[in-house]
Design a protein around this motif. Structure first.
Motif, PDB file in Angstrom:
ATOM      1  N   ALA A  78      42.476  41.714  37.607  1.00 23.06           N
ATOM      2  CA  ALA A  78      42.560  41.475  39.048  1.00 23.06           C
ATOM      3  C   ALA A  78      41.264  40.817  39.518  1.00 23.06           C
ATOM      4  O   ALA A  78      40.279  40.766  38.786  1.00 23.06           O
ATOM      5  CB  ALA A  78      42.779  42.798  39.775  1.00 23.06           C
ATOM      6  N   PRO A  79      41.242  40.282  40.741  1.00 31.82           N
ATOM      7  CA  PRO A  79      40.004  39.691  41.262  1.00 31.82           C
ATOM      8  C   PRO A  79      38.892  40.736  41.376  1.00 31.82           C
ATOM      9  O   PRO A  79      39.148  41.934  41.488  1.00 31.82           O
ATOM     10  CB  PRO A  79      40.423  39.174  42.647  1.00 31.82           C
ATOM     11  CG  PRO A  79      41.902  39.016  42.566  1.00 31.82           C
ATOM     12  CD  PRO A  79      42.385  40.092  41.645  1.00 31.82           C
ATOM     13  N   VAL A  80      37.667  40.254  41.361  1.00 33.81           N
ATOM     14  CA  VAL A  80      36.519  41.153  41.493  1.00 33.81           C
ATOM     15  C   VAL A  80      36.561  41.816  42.873  1.00 33.81           C
ATOM     16  O   VAL A  80      36.759  41.132  43.886  1.00 33.81           O
ATOM     17  CB  VAL A  80      35.202  40.365  41.342  1.00 33.81           C
ATOM     18  CG1 VAL A  80      34.002  41.298  41.464  1.00 33.81           C
ATOM     19  CG2 VAL A  80      35.180  39.625  40.020  1.00 33.81           C
ATOM     20  N   PRO A  81      36.393  43.147  42.951  1.00 37.53           N
ATOM     21  CA  PRO A  81      36.411  43.810  44.264  1.00 37.53           C
ATOM     22  C   PRO A  81      35.299  43.278  45.160  1.00 37.53           C
ATOM     23  O   PRO A  81      34.197  42.964  44.682  1.00 37.53           O
ATOM     24  CB  PRO A  81      36.181  45.289  43.914  1.00 37.53           C
ATOM     25  CG  PRO A  81      36.551  45.417  42.478  1.00 37.53           C
ATOM     26  CD  PRO A  81      36.220  44.103  41.851  1.00 37.53           C
ATOM     27  N   SER A  82      35.600  43.181  46.428  1.00 36.23           N
ATOM     28  CA  SER A  82      34.598  42.719  47.387  1.00 36.23           C
ATOM     29  C   SER A  82      33.986  43.917  48.104  1.00 36.23           C
ATOM     30  O   SER A  82      34.547  45.013  48.116  1.00 36.23           O
ATOM     31  CB  SER A  82      35.234  41.772  48.406  1.00 36.23           C
ATOM     32  OG  SER A  82      36.294  42.431  49.087  1.00 36.23           O
ATOM     33  N   VAL A  83      32.825  43.694  48.696  1.00 37.82           N
ATOM     34  CA  VAL A  83      32.145  44.760  49.417  1.00 37.82           C
ATOM     35  C   VAL A  83      32.915  45.075  50.701  1.00 37.82           C
ATOM     36  O   VAL A  83      33.264  44.167  51.463  1.00 37.82           O
ATOM     37  CB  VAL A  83      30.701  44.359  49.761  1.00 37.82           C
ATOM     38  CG1 VAL A  83      30.015  45.461  50.555  1.00 37.82           C
ATOM     39  CG2 VAL A  83      29.924  44.052  48.495  1.00 37.82           C
TER      40      VAL A  83
END
Length: 329
Positions: free
Chosen positions: A282-287
């Motif tokens: 999955a995409p990298v988690p964002s802050v």
């Protein structure tokens, strides 16, 4: 003191409930720092509040009140905690101090022993290849840590997947992940309500290393495949007779095969390794500023409540002393 003194004793429940959302919805390095810092702060604040409550029981002892020139009547009137509650706090404080001391001593000894073992490994490089057919790879604690990889693990992976493996282990060594797990477990020993937070940290340090390896190799799908294959190879040889014992405090690419993620999620859903693989695909988690603010607010409220309790205790002691002085005058 007023009833706000009990707030730091209850807020670790909020941290426990929010540990898994923070671990999965924030970038792993931010989640690790946030969860570890919160665990240590909340454990310290709850222990301090237990100390305040226990002190009120001590102040009610006639001999102590006499030595401190305190009015027992003022202490009983101004203290919101009953004597039984103060005595319970004293027992909990003693248990927390004993558990924290025991955990700290055992962890410190284990880390020192592991560091010594790391220094005794053959060769002078950071990476040590062990001629063992069982598939395993881990980073032994130290400054810097040594990376141990078995021949069986290297045989189980393709050359590109080996690069992912080494990048994962170097991330553990470079960022000293064993310190995060040690601190979170120390906090959980002092306050058992924080055990879910310690379990979440054990997961996030692996995710942190996963993301670092994926970034260095430039291929998230390759990293996901390497994590899955390494875990599968390690699980097949986990029960092999005569397998060398992994040093306490070590971290590794298969380090969460048996970690407490099942307890965090109530035993529902996939285990930790499938979750890590899915996260890499999955995409990298964002802050999430909201999640960070919520975690910070829990610690801030607990700190303000503990500080308020400390001021109230000081004011109560001064009032009891003043009452004694005026009575004798």
């Amino acid at each position: 003191m007023d009833l706000v003194v009990y707030v730091p004793l209850l807020l670790p429940l909020c941290a426990a409930a929010g540990a898994w959302p923070l671990a999965t919805r924030l970038p792993p390095h931010i989640a690790t720092w946030l969860l570890t810092s919160a665990a240590v702060a909340l454990a310290a604040l709850s222990t301090a509040v237990l100390g305040f409550l226990a002190l009120t029981a001590v102040l009610r002892i006639p001999l102590v009140a006499s030595l401190g020139h305190l009015s027992g009547a003022v202490i009983r009137r101004e203290d919101p905690a009953s004597l039984s509650a103060a005595l319970v706090a004293a027992v909990l404080l003693a248990a927390a101090a004993l558990a924290a001391a025991r955990s700290g001593w055992r962890r410190s000894r284990a880390l020192v022993r592991a560091a010594r073992q790391a220094r005794c490994l053959p060769g002078s490089g950071q990476v040590v290849v062990v001629p063992d057919g069982a598939a395993d790879a881990y980073t032994a604690p130290g400054w810097p840590g040594r990376i141990v990889v078995t021949a069986g693990m290297l045989d189980a992976l393709a050359p590109a997947e080996r690069d992912v493996l080494l990048a994962h282990e170097r991330a553990h060594a470079d960022n000293h992940h064993y310190l995060f797990t040690a601190l979170s477990h120390f906090a959980a020993a002092a306050n058992p309500l924080l055990r879910p937070v310690a379990a979440a940290v054990a997961y996030t340090v692996e995710r942190w290393a996963d993301e670092t390896a994926a970034r260095r190799c430039g291929d998230r799908r390759l990293a996901a495949r390497a994590v899955g294959k390494a875990a599968l190879a390690s699980s097949r040889s986990a029960a092999a007779p005569g397998r060398a014992r992994v040093p306490a405090g070590a971290t590794g690419i298969t380090g969460t095969l048996l970690d407490p993620v099942r307890r965090l999620t109530g035993g529902r859903g996939p285990g930790p390794v499938p979750r890590r693989v899915a996260a890499l695909l999955a995409p990298v988690p964002s802050v999430s500023p909201l999640l960070v603010a919520a975690a910070a607010a829990v610690v801030l409220v607990s700190g303000v409540a503990a500080l308020d309790a400390a001021f109230d205790l000081h004011a109560m002691v001064e009032l009891a002393q003043a009452h004694t002085f005026l009575t004798r005058s």
